[in-house]
Design a protein around this motif. Structure first.
Motif, PDB file in Angstrom:
ATOM      1  N   CYS A  87      -2.406 -12.967  -2.939  1.00  0.00           N
ATOM      2  CA  CYS A  87      -2.758 -11.654  -2.865  1.00  0.00           C
ATOM      3  C   CYS A  87      -2.205 -11.043  -4.156  1.00  0.00           C
ATOM      4  O   CYS A  87      -1.445 -11.303  -4.476  1.00  0.00           O
ATOM      5  CB  CYS A  87      -2.173 -10.841  -1.660  1.00  0.00           C
ATOM      6  SG  CYS A  87      -2.432  -9.307  -1.942  1.00  0.00           S
ATOM      7  N   THR A  89      -3.001  -7.552  -4.953  1.00  0.00           N
ATOM      8  CA  THR A  89      -3.211  -6.146  -4.882  1.00  0.00           C
ATOM      9  C   THR A  89      -1.804  -5.574  -4.588  1.00  0.00           C
ATOM     10  O   THR A  89      -0.693  -6.077  -4.821  1.00  0.00           O
ATOM     11  CB  THR A  89      -4.196  -5.888  -3.520  1.00  0.00           C
ATOM     12  OG1 THR A  89      -5.090  -6.624  -3.587  1.00  0.00           O
ATOM     13  CG2 THR A  89      -4.400  -4.249  -3.431  1.00  0.00           C
ATOM     14  N   SER A  90      -1.905  -4.312  -4.829  1.00  0.00           N
ATOM     15  CA  SER A  90      -0.566  -3.406  -5.289  1.00  0.00           C
ATOM     16  C   SER A  90       0.830  -3.652  -4.643  1.00  0.00           C
ATOM     17  O   SER A  90       1.496  -3.993  -5.484  1.00  0.00           O
ATOM     18  CB  SER A  90      -0.765  -1.956  -4.479  1.00  0.00           C
ATOM     19  OG  SER A  90      -1.173  -1.919  -3.398  1.00  0.00           O
ATOM     20  N   CYS A  91       1.140  -4.089  -3.425  1.00  0.00           N
ATOM     21  CA  CYS A  91       2.199  -4.359  -2.712  1.00  0.00           C
ATOM     22  C   CYS A  91       2.740  -5.790  -3.502  1.00  0.00           C
ATOM     23  O   CYS A  91       3.847  -5.889  -3.845  1.00  0.00           O
ATOM     24  CB  CYS A  91       2.464  -4.320  -1.302  1.00  0.00           C
ATOM     25  SG  CYS A  91       2.207  -2.655  -0.584  1.00  0.00           S
ATOM     26  N   CYS A  92       1.765  -6.680  -3.214  1.00  0.00           N
ATOM     27  CA  CYS A  92       2.068  -8.001  -3.946  1.00  0.00           C
ATOM     28  C   CYS A  92       2.088  -7.951  -5.314  1.00  0.00           C
ATOM     29  O   CYS A  92       3.243  -8.632  -5.932  1.00  0.00           O
ATOM     30  CB  CYS A  92       1.155  -8.851  -3.433  1.00  0.00           C
ATOM     31  SG  CYS A  92       1.100  -9.244  -1.627  1.00  0.00           S
ATOM     32  N   CYS A 128      -6.279  -7.627  -1.213  1.00  0.00           N
ATOM     33  CA  CYS A 128      -5.106  -7.463  -0.213  1.00  0.00           C
ATOM     34  C   CYS A 128      -5.492  -8.078   1.176  1.00  0.00           C
ATOM     35  O   CYS A 128      -6.542  -7.968   1.776  1.00  0.00           O
ATOM     36  CB  CYS A 128      -5.046  -5.850   0.221  1.00  0.00           C
ATOM     37  SG  CYS A 128      -3.701  -5.544   1.610  1.00  0.00           S
ATOM     38  N   LEU A 129      -4.394  -8.976   1.682  1.00  0.00           N
ATOM     39  CA  LEU A 129      -4.787  -9.609   2.810  1.00  0.00           C
ATOM     40  C   LEU A 129      -4.113  -8.949   4.125  1.00  0.00           C
ATOM     41  O   LEU A 129      -4.096  -9.821   5.146  1.00  0.00           O
ATOM     42  CB  LEU A 129      -4.249 -11.035   2.717  1.00  0.00           C
ATOM     43  CG  LEU A 129      -5.195 -11.942   1.677  1.00  0.00           C
ATOM     44  CD1 LEU A 129      -4.445 -13.319   1.202  1.00  0.00           C
ATOM     45  CD2 LEU A 129      -6.480 -12.330   2.174  1.00  0.00           C
ATOM     46  N   GLY A 130      -3.743  -7.824   4.052  1.00  0.00           N
ATOM     47  CA  GLY A 130      -3.336  -7.124   5.104  1.00  0.00           C
ATOM     48  C   GLY A 130      -1.758  -7.407   5.619  1.00  0.00           C
ATOM     49  O   GLY A 130      -1.520  -7.265   6.601  1.00  0.00           O
ATOM     50  N   ALA A 131      -1.175  -8.215   4.501  1.00  0.00           N
ATOM     51  CA  ALA A 131       0.329  -8.658   5.017  1.00  0.00           C
ATOM     52  C   ALA A 131       1.203  -7.827   4.203  1.00  0.00           C
ATOM     53  O   ALA A 131       2.324  -8.678   3.508  1.00  0.00           O
ATOM     54  CB  ALA A 131       0.324 -10.063   5.192  1.00  0.00           C
ATOM     55  N   CYS A 132       0.951  -6.668   3.586  1.00  0.00           N
ATOM     56  CA  CYS A 132       1.702  -5.859   2.568  1.00  0.00           C
ATOM     57  C   CYS A 132       2.948  -5.870   2.705  1.00  0.00           C
ATOM     58  O   CYS A 132       3.804  -5.952   1.682  1.00  0.00           O
ATOM     59  CB  CYS A 132       1.147  -4.448   2.478  1.00  0.00           C
ATOM     60  SG  CYS A 132      -0.769  -4.224   2.298  1.00  0.00           S
ATOM     61  N   MET A 137       2.683 -12.520  -1.095  1.00  0.00           N
ATOM     62  CA  MET A 137       2.331 -13.625   0.032  1.00  0.00           C
ATOM     63  C   MET A 137       0.784 -14.359  -0.360  1.00  0.00           C
ATOM     64  O   MET A 137       0.238 -14.073  -1.471  1.00  0.00           O
ATOM     65  CB  MET A 137       2.195 -13.113   1.256  1.00  0.00           C
ATOM     66  CG  MET A 137       1.111 -11.745   1.412  1.00  0.00           C
ATOM     67  SD  MET A 137      -0.801 -12.183   1.369  1.00  0.00           S
ATOM     68  CE  MET A 137      -0.825 -12.960   2.956  1.00  0.00           C
TER      69      MET A 137
HETATM   70  S1  FES Z   1      -1.015  -5.978  -1.247  1.00  0.00           S
HETATM   71 FE1  FES Z   1      -0.631  -7.926  -0.626  1.00  0.00          FE
HETATM   72  S2  FES Z   1      -1.235  -8.457   1.509  1.00  0.00           S
HETATM   73 FE2  FES Z   1      -1.775  -6.070   0.933  1.00  0.00          FE
END
Ligand code: FES
Length: 171
Positions: A87, A89-92, A128-132, A137
């Protein structure tokens, strides 16, 4: 289009999937059928296979392409047995997902989307895989690997090479 012949098992499975929906709503089975067809074709879909699915469902090929190219779980070229999907996306991204992915690519000697010469690994960036909350991850088969570090990636690759990593959840 070259002639595509689906196995009898797959043809039966597709019939069953279609039968779950009311007459005229057979397209609702598309996502599951794409999975089943991909699983039987070394984990990737070809244009001929997607055209065959369109024919079976009596829909336009573009309707199959739209779905099959929207979701990252469908592959359109050969992939490794172990597809490491990072992933980014933002958090990752803020927790060094790109660094983890780059480290993995370097370690395996591949660029994103390539397959290692032994056919074992591919690396891909996904949304995003929903495990932010567990960033950074990756997904491997049905499982998530969270709070990634270089050491965890080393161990995961070693375990894959040793055949110790399950890809399919038994739940
Ligand atoms: S940003 Fe990585 S799982 Fe949501």
């Amino acid at each position: 289009m070259s002639e595509v012949v689906l196995s009898e098992r797959l043809q039966e499975r597709i019939k069953t999937l279609i039968s779950r929906y009311p007459e005229g709503k057979q397209k609702s089975a598309l996502i599951t059928i794409l999975h089943e067809v991909q699983n039987e074709n070394d984990d990737y879909l070809t244009t001929d296979l997607m055209d065959k699915i369109a024919e079976i469902l009596s829909i336009k090929p573009i309707e199959v392409y739209e779905v099959a190219t929207f979701y990252s779980m469908y592959n359109h070229k050969p992939v490794g047995k172990y597809m490491l999907e990072f992933c980014r996306t933002s958090c990752c991204a803020t927790r060094k997902a790109e660094d983890m992915m780059e480290y993995t690519c370097q370690k395996l000697g591949v660029k994103e989307g390539e397959v290692t010469p032994d056919g074992l690994f591919s690396v891909r960036g996904v949304e995003c895989l929903g495990a932010c909350g567990y960033a950074p991850m990756l997904q491997l088969g049905d499982f998530y690997h969270e709070f990634l570090t270089k050491e965890k990636i080393d161990q995961l690759i070693e375990d894959c090479r040793a055949g110790k990593v399950e890809l399919i959840s038994k739940v």
